[in-house]
Design a protein around this motif. Structure first.
Motif, PDB file in Angstrom:
ATOM      1  N   LEU A   1     -26.314  11.026  39.805  1.00 56.67           N
ATOM      2  CA  LEU A   1     -26.253  11.514  38.430  1.00 56.67           C
ATOM      3  C   LEU A   1     -27.473  12.372  38.140  1.00 56.67           C
ATOM      4  O   LEU A   1     -28.550  12.117  38.654  1.00 56.67           O
ATOM      5  N   ILE A   2     -27.272  13.374  37.276  1.00 55.89           N
ATOM      6  CA  ILE A   2     -28.422  14.168  36.861  1.00 55.89           C
ATOM      7  C   ILE A   2     -29.313  13.303  35.973  1.00 55.89           C
ATOM      8  O   ILE A   2     -28.884  12.269  35.453  1.00 55.89           O
ATOM      9  N   LYS A   3     -30.556  13.719  35.801  1.00 52.57           N
ATOM     10  CA  LYS A   3     -31.548  12.904  35.102  1.00 52.57           C
ATOM     11  C   LYS A   3     -31.098  12.535  33.701  1.00 52.57           C
ATOM     12  O   LYS A   3     -31.277  11.390  33.256  1.00 52.57           O
ATOM     13  N   GLU A   4     -30.504  13.488  32.969  1.00 52.10           N
ATOM     14  CA  GLU A   4     -30.080  13.228  31.599  1.00 52.10           C
ATOM     15  C   GLU A   4     -28.958  12.181  31.562  1.00 52.10           C
ATOM     16  O   GLU A   4     -28.936  11.309  30.690  1.00 52.10           O
ATOM     17  N   GLN A   5     -28.031  12.286  32.520  1.00 49.64           N
ATOM     18  CA  GLN A   5     -26.946  11.312  32.590  1.00 49.64           C
ATOM     19  C   GLN A   5     -27.486   9.915  32.870  1.00 49.64           C
ATOM     20  O   GLN A   5     -27.076   8.934  32.240  1.00 49.64           O
ATOM     21  N   SER A   6     -28.385   9.822  33.821  1.00 52.46           N
ATOM     22  CA  SER A   6     -28.957   8.539  34.204  1.00 52.46           C
ATOM     23  C   SER A   6     -29.698   7.893  33.030  1.00 52.46           C
ATOM     24  O   SER A   6     -29.550   6.697  32.761  1.00 52.46           O
ATOM     25  N   ALA A   7     -30.490   8.700  32.311  1.00 48.94           N
ATOM     26  CA  ALA A   7     -31.243   8.184  31.158  1.00 48.94           C
ATOM     27  C   ALA A   7     -30.300   7.737  30.051  1.00 48.94           C
ATOM     28  O   ALA A   7     -30.497   6.674  29.438  1.00 48.94           O
ATOM     29  N   PHE A   8     -29.254   8.542  29.801  1.00 53.34           N
ATOM     30  CA  PHE A   8     -28.289   8.188  28.754  1.00 53.34           C
ATOM     31  C   PHE A   8     -27.577   6.888  29.097  1.00 53.34           C
ATOM     32  O   PHE A   8     -27.443   5.986  28.260  1.00 53.34           O
ATOM     33  N   MET A   9     -27.114   6.783  30.339  1.00 52.15           N
ATOM     34  CA  MET A   9     -26.369   5.593  30.740  1.00 52.15           C
ATOM     35  C   MET A   9     -27.248   4.348  30.721  1.00 52.15           C
ATOM     36  O   MET A   9     -26.807   3.266  30.312  1.00 52.15           O
ATOM     37  N   THR A  10     -28.492   4.482  31.153  1.00 51.57           N
ATOM     38  CA  THR A  10     -29.413   3.343  31.118  1.00 51.57           C
ATOM     39  C   THR A  10     -29.631   2.874  29.686  1.00 51.57           C
ATOM     40  O   THR A  10     -29.601   1.665  29.395  1.00 51.57           O
TER      41      THR A  10
END
Length: 279
Positions: free
Chosen positions: A10-19
């Motif tokens: 996942l791109i960084k923004e996706q990973s941060a959002f999902m977390t």
């Protein structure tokens, strides 16, 4: 030569959002389940505590000797019995009424009785009912206990909404990832990678994020649950004072984040395969 697996992430923004979203949803899930378990424990304790207690009331002084006789005859069925005197009744009612001796003739005669078991309670109730009002404490507490079950239903609904939100969130992330990595997926298909292989890669990514996020949500929710229990116990009386979490409840709370992680990885696999089959 053995092919090395192609792993995308996942791109960084996706990973941060999902977390972040998974942490919040885990927090809500643990909080909702904890509150439901606490209220359930409280309702059961309250029911068991007062299940064998009853109050006997009569306004006719001529019936009082008959009631005393029945209680004496059934002393083996009674753990404890206390007759409330007129003076005690006046003291109990003094914050609300005044009137001196004139009020005493309107005061009912009362007994507080604790029975050995339900069978004895029902037997004595049948003998006393023709002469006096027989009110079990369980019956008197039906309203707050019913309110407790309503709160459990609300907390369970919040838990269901949180799990539903996790399903939507994971499905959206999986779909969005497939769109962003469309070129990589095409290459994987061309070199013969199966849908299960690609789905497994997504499962690893989501599982890593979920393990971290659910841990955050769980650790944040626990102090809130302890705070709620502490505030409830300060009430000292009523259903609130009975709220608690037993060992089984704590085990369920620990299992919940693990279940959410497994559930999220399953949704990821199902969604990813569906996307690949339709692409």
């Amino acid at each position: 030569m053995k092919k090395r697996p192609v792993v995308f992430s996942l791109i960084k923004e996706q990973s941060a959002f999902m977390t972040a979203i998974m942490s919040v949803l885990t927090f809500l899930s643990v909080l909702a389940l904890g509150i439901a378990l606490m209220i359930g424990t409280g309702a059961i304790r309250m029911n068991n505590q007062w299940n064998l207690y009853a109050t006997i009331q009569t306004a006719d002084v001529n019936d009082a000797p008959k009631i005393r006789e029945i209680l004496a005859k059934n002393k083996n069925a009674i753990q404890s019995s206390s007759e409330i005197s007129r003076e005690q009744m006046m003291n109990l009612m003094s914050p609300w009424v005044s009137g001196g001796s004139a009020l005493q003739k309107y005061m009912p005669q009362m007994w507080e009785v604790k029975f050995s078991n339900q069978k004895d309670l029902k037997s004595v109730q049948a003998q006393i009912t023709p002469y006096a009002k027989f009110l079990t404490h369980k019956t008197a507490l039906e309203t707050p206990i019913r309110a407790g079950w309503y709160l459990i239903a609300i907390a369970t609904l919040v838990l269901a909404v949180a799990l539903g939100s996790i399903t939507i969130c994971v499905s959206y992330i999986a779909h969005n990832t497939a769109v962003l990595h469309k070129r990589e997926l095409e290459i994987l298909n061309q070199i013969g990678a199966s849908d299960s292989f690609v789905a497994h890669q997504m499962q690893i990514i989501v599982a890593r994020i979920c393990m971290r996020a659910t841990l955050y949500g769980f650790l944040i929710a626990i102090p809130f649950l302890l705070l709620i229990m502490n505030a409830a116990h300060s009430a000292r009386i009523g259903l609130m004072a009975m709220l608690d979490l037993n060992k089984f409840g704590w085990i369920l709370l620990v299992i919940l984040p693990i279940f959410i992680t497994i559930f999220a990885t399953y949704i990821t696999k199902h969604t990813t395969k569906k996307i690949l089959q339709n692409s």
